[in-house]
Scaffold this active site. Structure first.
Site, PDB file in Angstrom:
ATOM      1  N   GLY A  99       0.953  -1.203  -0.090  1.00 19.44           N
ATOM      2  CA  GLY A  99       0.074   0.111   0.124  1.00 19.44           C
ATOM      3  C   GLY A  99       0.868   1.224   0.005  1.00 19.44           C
ATOM      4  O   GLY A  99       2.097   1.305   0.117  1.00 19.44           O
ATOM      5  N   GLN A 100      -0.116   2.363   0.022  1.00 24.20           N
ATOM      6  CA  GLN A 100       0.913   3.954  -0.259  1.00 24.20           C
ATOM      7  C   GLN A 100       1.760   3.915   1.106  1.00 24.20           C
ATOM      8  O   GLN A 100       2.895   4.224   1.001  1.00 24.20           O
ATOM      9  CB  GLN A 100       0.021   4.816  -0.314  1.00 24.20           C
ATOM     10  CG  GLN A 100      -0.803   4.863  -1.488  1.00 24.20           C
ATOM     11  CD  GLN A 100      -1.798   6.051  -1.700  1.00 24.20           C
ATOM     12  OE1 GLN A 100      -1.380   7.260  -2.285  1.00 24.20           O
ATOM     13  NE2 GLN A 100      -2.901   5.927  -1.291  1.00 24.20           N
ATOM     14  N   ASP A 133      -2.503 -12.939   5.084  1.00 21.38           N
ATOM     15  CA  ASP A 133      -4.145 -12.580   5.132  1.00 21.38           C
ATOM     16  C   ASP A 133      -4.541 -12.290   6.739  1.00 21.38           C
ATOM     17  O   ASP A 133      -4.472 -13.243   7.437  1.00 21.38           O
ATOM     18  CB  ASP A 133      -4.820 -13.937   4.905  1.00 21.38           C
ATOM     19  CG  ASP A 133      -6.341 -13.548   4.897  1.00 21.38           C
ATOM     20  OD1 ASP A 133      -6.774 -12.545   5.210  1.00 21.38           O
ATOM     21  OD2 ASP A 133      -7.107 -14.362   4.683  1.00 21.38           O
ATOM     22  N   TYR A 146     -17.804   1.682   4.312  1.00 20.32           N
ATOM     23  CA  TYR A 146     -16.096   1.892   4.782  1.00 20.32           C
ATOM     24  C   TYR A 146     -15.845   2.548   6.017  1.00 20.32           C
ATOM     25  O   TYR A 146     -14.991   1.883   6.949  1.00 20.32           O
ATOM     26  CB  TYR A 146     -15.574   2.688   3.617  1.00 20.32           C
ATOM     27  CG  TYR A 146     -14.001   3.139   3.831  1.00 20.32           C
ATOM     28  CD1 TYR A 146     -13.131   2.151   3.925  1.00 20.32           C
ATOM     29  CD2 TYR A 146     -13.861   4.481   4.044  1.00 20.32           C
ATOM     30  CE1 TYR A 146     -11.600   2.615   4.175  1.00 20.32           C
ATOM     31  CE2 TYR A 146     -12.387   4.710   4.378  1.00 20.32           C
ATOM     32  CZ  TYR A 146     -11.604   3.942   4.622  1.00 20.32           C
ATOM     33  OH  TYR A 146     -10.162   4.251   4.516  1.00 20.32           O
ATOM     34  N   LYS A 176     -14.089   0.911   9.350  1.00 18.00           N
ATOM     35  CA  LYS A 176     -12.970   1.401  10.035  1.00 18.00           C
ATOM     36  C   LYS A 176     -13.174   1.808  11.478  1.00 18.00           C
ATOM     37  O   LYS A 176     -12.280   1.807  12.466  1.00 18.00           O
ATOM     38  CB  LYS A 176     -12.612   2.764   9.068  1.00 18.00           C
ATOM     39  CG  LYS A 176     -11.980   2.304   7.743  1.00 18.00           C
ATOM     40  CD  LYS A 176     -10.600   1.445   7.824  1.00 18.00           C
ATOM     41  CE  LYS A 176      -9.275   2.320   8.309  1.00 18.00           C
ATOM     42  NZ  LYS A 176      -8.115   1.440   8.243  1.00 18.00           N
TER      43      LYS A 176
END
Length: 293
Positions: A10-11, A36, A125, A129
């Site tokens: 990821g970023q 995972d 989302y 989160k």
């Protein structure tokens, strides 16, 4: 100290690896294919083997619109995955650092959100989160939850790279101007996480909890796009003029998931606690060629 990073592709995960390679801090970074995080047994095996001091969770289901129809997967990764990491890290005496989001808020406030403001996510989302934040805090008292927003960097998919790609072929673009937020450079997020890890390594303690870390000055998507294309034009990346930008409303660009109208985050707490200023997103755009691929 030894750091274990999830979400290595990821970023933020990518930036963490780059910066840690330049330091003397041992680390191991794993991709989704290598671990995972929704598989508790796999998480336990890896953490028991590696015995990290700190687990940094940069893995997430970040496809905001897709999450609306992929709810089970969003919650599996964003809630159950961090629950596994937090619980098992606590069992081996490790701390957990977790990256969260402005989407835990409804965006209705007329000023920047602080860590004390009530959460009220508006989509799957954001709900997933927020559930992940709660799971991390419940499972491991030694937790840092770092809420951020509008993340961009040289690696992965983000608004800056999308603008550069679209601008190569488009003569005009309509960009939403009624959503305010805090663009945040992924490299700065990585730097903050390493600073906190270093403090913990040296002192054995941190003021645990939730912190906001995002960019300044606050802006909107249209103004952000203007800043991007100013740099594109100055750099000579294109062999054509940059596209003309028009300001549109959220209603002009409907999406499956509702976006917060106000994603501005108040970062005073982390600055007061650690002397860490907000991300300087304007400076991060100076090297625009690095985002052009």
């Amino acid at each position: 100290m030894k750091i274990l990073i999830t979400g290595a592709n990821g970023q933020v995960g990518h930036c963490l690896q780059q910066q840690l390679l330049d330091s003397n801090i041992p680390f191991i970074a794993v991709t989704r294919e290598q671990l995972d995080i929704t598989d508790a047994h796999a998480v336990e095996q890896l953490l028991q083997t590696e015995q990290p001091t700190i687990v940094i969770n940069a893995a997430a289901h970040t496809a905001v619109d897709k999450a609306e129809t992929d709810q089970d997967n969003a919650f599996a990764i964003n809630r159950d995955g961090i629950a596994n990491l937090a619980r098992i890290s606590a069992n081996i005496g490790a701390a957990v650092f977790h990256i969260s989001t402005d989407y835990v808020f409804d965006g209705e406030k007329d000023s920047p959100y602080s860590e004390h403001d009530a959460t009220n996510p508006q989509g799957v989302y954001g709900h997933s989160k927020l559930a992940g934040e709660q799971a991390a805090a419940a499972a491991n008292p030694r937790h840092i939850i770092l809420r951020t927003a509008w993340v961009f960097g040289e690696h992965g998919n983000n608004f800056v790279k999308t603008m550069i790609r679209l601008g190569r072929t488009k003569d005009a673009l309509g960009i939403v101007a009624d959503q305010q937020g805090s663009p945040t450079y992924a490299g700065d997020i990585a730097k903050v996480l390493i600073i906190l890890a270093d403090i913990y390594s040296n002192s054995g303690e941190l003021p645990w909890g939730i912190y906001h870390y995002a960019g300044a000055p606050h802006t909107n998507w249209h103004s952000f796009a203007q800043a991007i294309f100013q740099q594109v034009e100055a750099s000579g990346i294109y062999e054509k003029p940059v596209p003309a930008l028009s300001a549109i409303t959220t209603a002009d660009y409907p999406t499956p998931a509702k976006r917060p109208a106000n994603s501005r985050l108040d970062c005073k707490k982390i600055e007061d606690a650690f002397g860490i200023p907000p991300s300087d997103w304007q400076t991060a755009l100076n090297n625009i060629r690095a985002y052009a691929g």
